[in-house]
Design a protein around this motif. Structure first.
Motif, PDB file in Angstrom:
ATOM      1  N   UNK A 175       0.792  -1.230   0.000  1.00  0.00           N
ATOM      2  CA  UNK A 175       0.000   0.000   0.000  1.00  0.00           C
ATOM      3  C   UNK A 175       0.819   1.272   0.000  1.00  0.00           C
ATOM      4  N   UNK A 176       2.046   1.230   0.566  1.00  0.00           N
ATOM      5  CA  UNK A 176       2.774   2.490   0.724  1.00  0.00           C
ATOM      6  C   UNK A 176       4.267   2.234   0.901  1.00  0.00           C
ATOM      7  N   UNK A 177       5.057   3.085   0.280  1.00  0.00           N
ATOM      8  CA  UNK A 177       6.496   3.126   0.534  1.00  0.00           C
ATOM      9  C   UNK A 177       6.733   4.278   1.500  1.00  0.00           C
ATOM     10  N   UNK A 178       6.659   3.988   2.768  1.00  0.00           N
ATOM     11  CA  UNK A 178       6.710   5.027   3.796  1.00  0.00           C
ATOM     12  C   UNK A 178       8.145   5.445   4.082  1.00  0.00           C
ATOM     13  N   UNK A 179       8.293   6.385   5.033  1.00  0.00           N
ATOM     14  CA  UNK A 179       9.617   6.918   5.348  1.00  0.00           C
ATOM     15  C   UNK A 179      10.560   5.851   5.895  1.00  0.00           C
ATOM     16  N   UNK A 180      10.019   4.982   6.752  1.00  0.00           N
ATOM     17  CA  UNK A 180      10.882   4.016   7.421  1.00  0.00           C
ATOM     18  C   UNK A 180      10.520   2.569   7.113  1.00  0.00           C
ATOM     19  N   UNK A 181       9.459   2.344   6.352  1.00  0.00           N
ATOM     20  CA  UNK A 181       9.018   0.970   6.135  1.00  0.00           C
ATOM     21  C   UNK A 181       8.263   0.838   4.821  1.00  0.00           C
ATOM     22  N   UNK A 182       8.165  -0.416   4.385  1.00  0.00           N
ATOM     23  CA  UNK A 182       7.301  -0.778   3.273  1.00  0.00           C
ATOM     24  C   UNK A 182       6.019  -1.338   3.878  1.00  0.00           C
ATOM     25  N   UNK A 183       4.886  -0.678   3.641  1.00  0.00           N
ATOM     26  CA  UNK A 183       3.639  -1.022   4.325  1.00  0.00           C
ATOM     27  C   UNK A 183       2.742  -1.897   3.464  1.00  0.00           C
ATOM     28  N   UNK A 184       2.248  -2.976   4.079  1.00  0.00           N
ATOM     29  CA  UNK A 184       1.282  -3.866   3.438  1.00  0.00           C
ATOM     30  C   UNK A 184      -0.061  -3.721   4.143  1.00  0.00           C
ATOM     31  N   UNK A 185      -1.143  -3.743   3.374  1.00  0.00           N
ATOM     32  CA  UNK A 185      -2.473  -3.823   3.979  1.00  0.00           C
ATOM     33  C   UNK A 185      -2.860  -5.291   4.044  1.00  0.00           C
ATOM     34  N   UNK A 186      -3.343  -5.698   5.214  1.00  0.00           N
ATOM     35  CA  UNK A 186      -3.785  -7.078   5.443  1.00  0.00           C
ATOM     36  C   UNK A 186      -5.242  -7.000   5.880  1.00  0.00           C
ATOM     37  N   UNK A 187      -6.143  -7.540   5.054  1.00  0.00           N
ATOM     38  CA  UNK A 187      -7.577  -7.362   5.296  1.00  0.00           C
ATOM     39  C   UNK A 187      -8.315  -8.697   5.218  1.00  0.00           C
ATOM     40  N   UNK A 188      -8.326  -9.441   6.297  1.00  0.00           N
ATOM     41  CA  UNK A 188      -9.103 -10.685   6.330  1.00  0.00           C
ATOM     42  C   UNK A 188     -10.542 -10.431   6.770  1.00  0.00           C
ATOM     43  N   UNK A 189     -11.446 -11.332   6.374  1.00  0.00           N
ATOM     44  CA  UNK A 189     -12.843 -11.278   6.789  1.00  0.00           C
ATOM     45  C   UNK A 189     -13.094 -12.345   7.853  1.00  0.00           C
ATOM     46  N   UNK A 190     -13.831 -11.951   8.904  1.00  0.00           N
ATOM     47  CA  UNK A 190     -14.145 -12.880   9.999  1.00  0.00           C
ATOM     48  C   UNK A 190     -15.611 -12.698  10.394  1.00  0.00           C
ATOM     49  N   UNK A 191     -16.105 -13.606  11.208  1.00  0.00           N
ATOM     50  CA  UNK A 191     -17.446 -13.442  11.752  1.00  0.00           C
ATOM     51  C   UNK A 191     -17.466 -12.244  12.694  1.00  0.00           C
ATOM     52  N   UNK A 192     -18.613 -11.558  12.730  1.00  0.00           N
ATOM     53  CA  UNK A 192     -18.711 -10.377  13.578  1.00  0.00           C
ATOM     54  C   UNK A 192     -18.421 -10.655  15.042  1.00  0.00           C
ATOM     55  N   UNK A 193     -18.862 -11.815  15.530  1.00  0.00           N
ATOM     56  CA  UNK A 193     -18.642 -12.167  16.939  1.00  0.00           C
ATOM     57  C   UNK A 193     -17.187 -12.520  17.229  1.00  0.00           C
ATOM     58  N   UNK A 194     -16.399 -12.824  16.161  1.00  0.00           N
ATOM     59  CA  UNK A 194     -14.994 -13.219  16.350  1.00  0.00           C
ATOM     60  C   UNK A 194     -14.022 -12.071  16.089  1.00  0.00           C
TER      61      UNK A 194
END
Length: 291
Positions: free
Chosen positions: A227-246
């Motif tokens: 998602x981004x080449x930031x100042x100090x890091x290479x950023x990844x977005x991690x977006x899993x789907x789960x049950x609302x109660x979990x």
């Protein structure tokens, strides 16, 4: 002498009162007893009406929000009729009392605009059901699980077990975020790794963590992307789907597993840092030479 003559003149009237006293005591005493009995029985039936309405609607799987609201309304209506009947038994003209209540109702209504607004908002909440008992919501600047919706207020339980009582009007006048309305929720994480890390290897590690996690759903599929080449890091977005109660158990477990997996793969998670360079100015150099 004058006092004695006065008492002598009142003696016949006193004698009449004394003769009528047992009858008056019996008559009005019985009315008072009956009035107390009506109030006690009426209060019992008010509680009974609330219990029966709650029981019947619960058996028919009616929403708990409606069950609570209707139960409170049934109790209030029966109690009002009980009070009117009690006053009528004592001898108060209930017709005139109703007229007085109606006349006073306008003044009370103007004075209690907030309470009437809360009542109207409570009716709207039951009709349109933006939230139900058991839902985790954020509204009126507070967040918690809906415990009960009454005529005038909504009771919320916070995660640390605090009871918050919010006016219904405050709930309905603002934005309500219902986190329990849908069966599934997406967890949004941002994972930063070092610029020295291999991008493809990092994505493989993150993918393996989500594929093996007990809470992550197969459908909808999770997302892992740079998602981004930031100042100090290479950023990844991690977006899993789960049950609302979990949601929260999954959130905590996935973060822990990602950290462990990255450490095992020797992929560093950097922290913000700054390099400082000190440059010697001509003035400072001249001062050093003179010394």
């Amino acid at each position: 002498m004058e006092n004695l003559e006065g008492l002598m003149q009142q003696a016949p009237q006193l004698e009449i009162w004394i003769k009528q006293a047992p009858e008056l005591i019996l008559t009005y005493g019985m009315k008072l007893v009956f009035a107390i009995g009506i109030f006690i029985i009426g209060r019992y039936f008010a509680n009974l009406a609330k219990k029966l309405s709650t029981k019947l609607m619960t058996k028919r799987n009616v929403d708990l929000t409606i069950v609570s609201f209707v139960g409170n309304m049934a109790w209030s209506v029966v109690l009002v009729f009980t009070i009117v009947a009690t006053l009528g038994q004592i001898g108060i003209q209930t017709a005139s009392l109703v007229a007085v209540i109606g006349a006073a109702g306008l003044a009370v209504g103007l004075a209690l605009q907030g309470s009437l607004s809360n009542f109207a908002s409570g009716v709207l909440m039951v009709m349109f059901r933006p939230c139900r008992v058991g839902d985790y919501v954020e509204a009126a600047g507070i967040a918690g699980t809906v415990n009960e919706i009454t005529i005038f207020s909504t009771k919320l339980l916070t995660p640390d077990n605090k009871l918050i009582i919010a006016p219904n009007s405050a709930m309905m006048d603002g934005t309500i975020i219902n986190y329990s309305a849908m069966d599934t929720r997406r967890i949004d994480l941002v994972i930063g790794v070092s610029y020295d890390a291999n991008i493809l290897e990092t994505k493989k590690v993150l993918t393996r963590v989500l594929e093996n996690n007990q809470y992550v759903l197969k459908d909808p599929a999770f997302t892992i992307a740079l998602s981004e080449l930031a100042d100090s890091s290479v950023n990844f977005v991690v977006r899993p789907w789960v049950k609302g109660s979990d949601y929260w158990p999954a959130h905590f477990e996935i973060l822990e597993q990602i950290k462990i997996a990255l450490d095992e793969a020797n992929i560093a998670i950097p922290y913000p840092q700054m390099d400082l360079y000190l440059k010697e100015t001509p003035v400072a150099a001249a001062s050093s030479a003179a010394a």
